[in-house]
Design an enzyme around this catalytic site. Structure first.
Site, PDB file in Angstrom:
ATOM      1  N   GLU A  79     -10.211 -33.037 -12.713  1.00 28.40           N
ATOM      2  CA  GLU A  79      -9.809 -34.433 -12.533  1.00 28.40           C
ATOM      3  C   GLU A  79     -10.735 -35.052 -11.484  1.00 28.40           C
ATOM      4  OE1 GLU A  79      -7.575 -35.773 -14.393  1.00 28.40           O
ATOM      5  OE2 GLU A  79      -6.477 -34.053 -15.203  1.00 28.40           O
ATOM      6  N   GLU A  88      -9.977 -41.895 -20.561  1.00 26.20           N
ATOM      7  CA  GLU A  88     -10.575 -41.349 -19.346  1.00 26.20           C
ATOM      8  C   GLU A  88     -12.091 -41.437 -19.483  1.00 26.20           C
ATOM      9  OE1 GLU A  88      -8.785 -37.532 -18.652  1.00 26.20           O
ATOM     10  OE2 GLU A  88      -6.763 -38.375 -18.655  1.00 26.20           O
ATOM     11  N   HIS A  98      -9.136 -37.075 -23.507  1.00 26.17           N
ATOM     12  CA  HIS A  98      -8.222 -38.225 -23.477  1.00 26.17           C
ATOM     13  C   HIS A  98      -9.084 -39.483 -23.581  1.00 26.17           C
ATOM     14  CE1 HIS A  98      -5.342 -35.416 -21.183  1.00 26.17           C
ATOM     15  NE2 HIS A  98      -4.927 -35.536 -22.431  1.00 26.17           N
ATOM     16  N   HIS A 146     -12.139 -34.894 -16.757  1.00 21.20           N
ATOM     17  CA  HIS A 146     -11.074 -35.876 -16.928  1.00 21.20           C
ATOM     18  C   HIS A 146     -11.039 -36.819 -15.733  1.00 21.20           C
ATOM     19  CE1 HIS A 146      -8.708 -33.863 -20.259  1.00 21.20           C
ATOM     20  NE2 HIS A 146      -9.537 -32.901 -19.907  1.00 21.20           N
TER      21      HIS A 146
END
Length: 342
Positions: free
Chosen positions: A230, A76, A73, A166
């Site tokens: 994450e 990010e 992404h 991420h």
């Protein structure tokens, strides 16, 4: 310097450390010669992808094969900074690299544009059936990444890792968490969970089925211990608070250098997937806002979402919602409901 997906170069922030700018621009021209000079076999099979292997194929087969991906992404950016500094430091001590490494900078065009994606979410493209997404820039990029990943893991030894790094859009009860495919072999999964604890990951969600993510693809097709991690909150490239990535950075560095296991880390909490909330039509509405924190608890019987005649409700005594996003395309996951099991 490489540009992917047909994008014209957009301006990255002016004041960026050289290592960070190079990785954000998928430019390996500074680090590649250092590893080559140290006797490694270095290749760039595609834009934004570099592989660094032991030159002796026989010796290399005994080394862990580690794939690290960042920027799947484009907004990010924290993991880009973390990996840029680690890779730059290793390139000045190349003999310390104890693994065969593939580094993939995912959505280069979106990174340049400072956007999450160009046409559609790249992290939903690693599947056989893409439907209306087949003609997107991200579908083409995923094909390139799939080919390079297959080539990297071909003839690799049994120790295979894929760490897809991420940062989260919204706040979370657990600031750091990971998604781990259930299909990973028991021993590899246990090693991965131990490493995630070292990396300061607070929660792990066991995922029973693919939604087209890069890490699930690597686990399913190449027997890698793949995980989507994450690492905190989204930030601007060059302005991320790197303190929030301290544990993860140390764990990554230890993995790449083959360092002895550190002690005193906590085991992450483990969650099973209760259900995936799929957006079936444009009538889809969630019972709460998309700003809802990840791992917000809901009680049995509470409404999660409704989509025409379909009503999603909490089935267990308590479920927690992760990744709530009613704005996804029809057919994609709009939320994940999990239950704690450990």
């Amino acid at each position: 310097m490489s540009v992917s997906q047909g994008d014209s170069p957009a301006a990255l922030p002016q004041q960026l450390p050289a290592a960070v700018r190079a990785l954000a621009e998928a430019d390996f021209s500074a680090i590649a010669p250092r590893f080559t000079a140290a006797g490694f076999a270095v290749a760039e099979p595609a834009d934004g992808i570099i592989t660094i292997r032991a030159a002796d194929g026989g010796a290399g087969a005994a080394r862990p094969a580690v794939l690290i991906s960042v920027g799947v992404h484009g907004d990010e950016t924290g993991p880009i900074e973390v990996v840029a500094y680690l890779l730059d430091a290793l390139s000045h001590q190349p003999s310390a690299l104890a693994v065969d490494l593939m580094l993939c900078v995912g959505n280069i065009g979106a990174i340049r544009a400072g956007k999450r994606f160009i046409d559609a979410d790249l992290n939903r493209m690693f599947r056989a059936q893409r439907g209306t997404l087949e003609g997107t820039a991200e579908a083409a990029r995923a094909d390139v990444m799939i080919a390079a990943t297959a080539a990297f893991f071909n003839n690799a030894g049994p120790a295979r890792w894929h760490l897809d790094l991420h940062t989260a859009i919204r706040p979370s009860v657990y600031p750091t968490f990971a998604i781990v495919p259930e299909l990973i072999a028991d021993e590899s999964r246990a090693q991965l969970i131990d490493w995630l604890g070292l990396a300061g990951i607070g929660a792990i969600i066991m995922n029973p089925a693919s939604v087209g993510t890069y890490s699930y693809y690597s686990a399913e097709h190449h027997a890698a211990a793949g995980t989507t991690i994450e690492l905190g909150r989204i930030g601007t490239l060059g302005q991320n608070d790197l303190a929030q990535f301290k544990d993860a950075s140390q764990a990554l560095d230890d993995l790449l250098r083959g360092a002895a296991r550190r002690e005193g880390t906590q085991r992450p909490h483990i969650f099973n997937t209760a259900r995936q909330i799929i957006k079936l039509s444009d009538q889809f509405q969630m019972a709460f806002g998309k700003e809802t924190h990840n791992f917000t608890a809901m009680k049995q019987g509470e409404e999660i979402a409704r989509d025409g005649d379909t009503v999603y409700t909490v089935q267990h005594a308590e479920e927690l919602v992760v990744f709530p996003n009613p704005d996804v395309r029809v057919g994609l996951r709009a939320g994940l409901m999990v239950v704690r099991v450990g």
